[in-house]
Design an enzyme around this catalytic site. Structure first.
Site, PDB file in Angstrom:
ATOM      1  N   CYS A 174       0.788  -1.418  -0.002  1.00 54.74           N
ATOM      2  CA  CYS A 174      -0.059  -0.009   0.021  1.00 54.74           C
ATOM      3  C   CYS A 174       0.869   1.507  -0.066  1.00 54.74           C
ATOM      4  O   CYS A 174       1.092   2.114  -0.858  1.00 54.74           O
ATOM      5  CB  CYS A 174      -0.911   0.186   1.191  1.00 54.74           C
ATOM      6  SG  CYS A 174      -2.169  -1.337   1.084  1.00 54.74           S
TER       7      CYS A 174
HETATM    8  N1  LIG Z   1      -2.345  -6.114   1.904  1.00 49.43           N
HETATM    9  C1  LIG Z   1      -3.169  -5.042   2.558  1.00 49.43           C
HETATM   10  O1  LIG Z   1      -2.633  -4.933   3.789  1.00 49.43           O
HETATM   11  C2  LIG Z   1      -3.920  -4.184   1.880  1.00 49.43           C
HETATM   12  C3  LIG Z   1      -4.859  -3.398   2.604  1.00 49.43           C
HETATM   13  C4  LIG Z   1      -5.860  -2.801   2.006  1.00 49.43           C
HETATM   14  C5  LIG Z   1      -6.058  -2.660   0.409  1.00 49.43           C
HETATM   15  N2  LIG Z   1      -5.205  -3.753  -0.243  1.00 49.43           N
HETATM   16  C6  LIG Z   1      -5.499  -3.613  -1.521  1.00 49.43           C
HETATM   17  O2  LIG Z   1      -6.225  -4.903  -1.730  1.00 49.43           O
HETATM   18  C7  LIG Z   1      -5.624  -5.351  -3.216  1.00 49.43           C
HETATM   19  C8  LIG Z   1      -5.370  -6.865  -3.028  1.00 49.43           C
HETATM   20  O3  LIG Z   1      -4.001  -6.654  -2.309  1.00 49.43           O
HETATM   21  P1  LIG Z   1      -3.624  -8.108  -1.467  1.00 49.43           P
HETATM   22  O4  LIG Z   1      -2.537  -7.580  -0.415  1.00 49.43           O
HETATM   23  O5  LIG Z   1      -4.840  -8.786  -0.950  1.00 49.43           O
HETATM   24  O6  LIG Z   1      -2.909  -8.927  -2.655  1.00 49.43           O
HETATM   25  P2  LIG Z   1      -2.453 -10.303  -2.930  1.00 49.43           P
HETATM   26  O7  LIG Z   1      -0.976 -10.307  -3.904  1.00 49.43           O
HETATM   27  O8  LIG Z   1      -2.057 -10.851  -1.452  1.00 49.43           O
HETATM   28  O9  LIG Z   1      -3.783 -11.162  -3.405  1.00 49.43           O
HETATM   29  C9  LIG Z   1      -4.228 -10.782  -4.877  1.00 49.43           C
HETATM   30  C10 LIG Z   1      -4.764 -12.219  -5.358  1.00 49.43           C
HETATM   31  O10 LIG Z   1      -5.289 -12.050  -6.569  1.00 49.43           O
HETATM   32  C11 LIG Z   1      -4.693 -13.076  -7.456  1.00 49.43           C
HETATM   33  N3  LIG Z   1      -5.224 -12.567  -8.742  1.00 49.43           N
HETATM   34  C12 LIG Z   1      -4.319 -11.834  -9.496  1.00 49.43           C
HETATM   35  N4  LIG Z   1      -5.017 -11.734 -10.956  1.00 49.43           N
HETATM   36  C13 LIG Z   1      -6.264 -12.371 -10.586  1.00 49.43           C
HETATM   37  C14 LIG Z   1      -7.309 -12.242 -11.545  1.00 49.43           C
HETATM   38  N5  LIG Z   1      -7.249 -11.926 -12.935  1.00 49.43           N
HETATM   39  N6  LIG Z   1      -8.403 -13.004 -11.408  1.00 49.43           N
HETATM   40  C15 LIG Z   1      -8.515 -13.648  -9.950  1.00 49.43           C
HETATM   41  N7  LIG Z   1      -7.370 -13.652  -9.035  1.00 49.43           N
HETATM   42  C16 LIG Z   1      -6.457 -12.989  -9.301  1.00 49.43           C
HETATM   43  C17 LIG Z   1      -3.581 -13.279  -6.937  1.00 49.43           C
HETATM   44  O11 LIG Z   1      -3.298 -14.581  -7.298  1.00 49.43           O
HETATM   45  C18 LIG Z   1      -3.449 -13.300  -5.524  1.00 49.43           C
HETATM   46  O12 LIG Z   1      -3.825 -14.495  -4.993  1.00 49.43           O
HETATM   47  C19 LIG Z   1      -4.774  -4.424  -3.508  1.00 49.43           C
HETATM   48  O13 LIG Z   1      -5.174  -3.052  -4.598  1.00 49.43           O
HETATM   49  C20 LIG Z   1      -4.126  -3.954  -2.528  1.00 49.43           C
HETATM   50  O14 LIG Z   1      -3.769  -2.485  -2.623  1.00 49.43           O
HETATM   51  C21 LIG Z   1      -4.255  -4.323   0.270  1.00 49.43           C
END
Ligand SMILES: NC(=O)c1ccc[n+]([C@@H]2O[C@H](COP(=O)([O-])OP(=O)(O)OC[C@H]3O[C@@H](n4cnc5c(N)ncnc54)[C@H](O)[C@@H]3O)[C@@H](O)[C@H]2O)c1
Length: 452
Positions: A284
């Site tokens: 983030c």
């Molecule tokens: N990690 C955090 O603390 C946090 C907090 C708030 C918001 N976010 C936001 O949430 C979103 C996800 O972050 P995250 O940390 O969970 O990422 P992550 O990488 O842990 O998880 C994302 C998942 O999406 C999958 N993926 C990729 N392309 C795909 C597709 N086309 N269809 C289905 N699945 C697909 C990946 O394989 C992965 O398992 C981002 O935008 C991030 O900025 C993250």
């Protein structure tokens, strides 16, 4: 007459969905079961919603199928139970979207190598949703992104189906605000923003989230919710940069930045605690502000605070390495061939997440300068570092035993995991450089500790 029919159809889909939400019978598809998506999927399944987790990562899909957990914020027992109860299934087959009443998008939103928004994951998943979009579906984008994404990128793709937003289907942005590792604020008690393309979209999504989240706040558009989320993370990036700059100045002036901040934060109003460190990491803070600065360029608007905060935070790993060199030199040691034990490599306390972790940059720089580096991190068993001149270097976490600590010329605290016994580290170390104030509680009587 025609208007009456239209209004009735709209009412029906919205009311039908709301009834399913109240009964917890709506089928919820979570696209992307990572740090954000898996906890969300478990949370919805726990209260009885039938949940399908969709991901392109076959390993993750298979692990959940076996009831195995890979996200620390998820309780293993809870995951197992919802899988055994048949409330949570996973799949790589996106045709499952055809059965979903709700689709929550939790895919990554990284930066490209040119530090521009990489929307390929959102575009990809939107393409899949469009293939299976049907009347009476709620689509919620939870991934963090720049203001405009929901209406400029997602909506046009979904509109190609001929279905009408706010009438046939409902589209909102509802940013995830989870703070990994935070025991006090969970998804359930963190206020949830919802900004729909139309009022009906906002109302339907509010009804959905209201079933599991204590307070849902309606925004008048997706752009308000998108901007609010990137502003929150920009606020953190800028304030962390400010205290990092203070750390550099305090070092120059011979003042303890930690004592100074503790004193400043005794003021009960007008100031909020932020602390310096070896840099910023995670998905983030180092990423999201640049989504906003990229969008701002479309309006010929320079986002100077974002650029300055980015530069300041990015220089921290190099600064930490300079301090390490100085500390070793004062002790008659040269960085080349010095034994350095790094404590913590995750970007944040008590998490296993190493994405963008500044610790990785620090270790790579130390290795490039010839140091012998080893590390201990209870959450990160293995690491691959890209090191200039050496290529890929593989390291694994070693047990934190006295002999390993004693062998090191310097113990370098990069992440303040709470399970590490810092008193023992102090007792066994020849010298410590603490970039996180992990040893601060032990007092200043120990002369082998140097603070950031
Ligand atoms: N990690 C955090 O603390 C946090 C907090 C708030 C918001 N976010 C936001 O949430 C979103 C996800 O972050 P995250 O940390 O969970 O990422 P992550 O990488 O842990 O998880 C994302 C998942 O999406 C999958 N993926 C990729 N392309 C795909 C597709 N086309 N269809 C289905 N699945 C697909 C990946 O394989 C992965 O398992 C981002 O935008 C991030 O900025 C993250």
């Amino acid at each position: 007459m025609a208007l009456d029919v239209e209004t009735k159809v709209q009412q029906d889909y919205a009311e039908e969905l709301k009834a399913k939400f109240r009964a917890h019978t709506a089928v919820v598809a979570v696209a992307g079961i990572g740090y954000v998506g898996l906890p969300l999927a478990v949370e919805k399944a726990k209260v009885g919603f039938p949940v399908i987790g969709l991901d392109r990562n076959e390993e993750r899909v298979a692990m959940v199928k076996r009831g195995e957990n890979y996200i620390r914020d998820v309780k293993g027992e809870e995951l197992k139970k919802v899988v055994l109860d048949g409330k949570l299934r996973t799949s790589t087959d996106f045709s499952e979207l055809g059965n979903a009443d709700v689709v929550i998008i939790c895919v990554p939103t990284p930066l490209t190598v040119h530090r521009e928004p990489d929307l390929q994951y959102i575009e990809n998943v939107t393409g899949e949703i469009a293939k299976h979009l049907h009347p009476g579906q709620l689509i919620s984008l939870e991934s963090t992104t720049y203001p405009g994404t929901t209406e400029e990128v997602i909506l046009p793709k979904l509109a190609t189906t001929g279905l009408e937003v706010g009438k046939d289907f409902f589209l909102v942005h509802s940013p995830e605000r989870v703070d990994p590792g935070n025991k006090r604020y969970t998804t359930q008690n963190t206020n949830k923003l919802v900004g729909g393309v139309t009022q009906a979209c906002t109302d339907v999504a509010t009804a959905f989230y209201g079933e599991t989240i204590i307070k849902v706040i309606k925004c008048s558009s997706p752009a308000i919710a998108e901007m609010a989320k990137v502003f929150e993370n920009t606020y953190r990036a800028v304030n962390i940069a400010l205290v990092n700059e203070m750390a550099l100045l305090c070092d120059r002036m011979g003042i303890s930045v930690w004592e100074m901040l503790d004193a400043a934060f005794t003021k009960p109003f007008g100031i909020q605690p932020f602390y310096p460190g070896p840099g910023v990491g995670g998905h983030c803070i180092p990423v999201d502000p640049f989504y906003l600065s990229w969008k701002a360029r479309e309006y010929d608007f320079p986002t100077r605070f974002i650029e300055l905060a980015g530069e300041t935070n990015l220089q921290m790993p190099g600064y930490v390495v300079d301090r390490v060199v100085r500390i070793l030199e004062r002790r008659g040691k040269c960085i080349a061939r010095a034994q350095i034990l790094a404590l913590g490599v995750a970007y944040k306390r008590d998490t296993a997440d190493t994405r963008e972790s500044p610790a990785l940059k620090v270790l790579s720089l130390l290795l490039a300068r010839g140091a012998n580096v080893y590390y201990h991190d209870p959450f990160v068993p293995r690491l691959v570092l890209r090191v200039e001149g050496l290529g890929d270097v593989r390291l694994h976490s070693i047990p934190l035993e006295d002999c390993a600590i004693k062998q090191a010329d310097l113990a370098l605290i990069l992440t303040d995991h709470s399970s590490v016994d810092y008193d023992s580290v102090i007792r066994a170390s020849r010298a410590i450089f603490d970039t996180r104030n992990a040893t601060g509680h032990i007092g200043t009587s120990t002369d082998n500790v140097v603070m950031l």
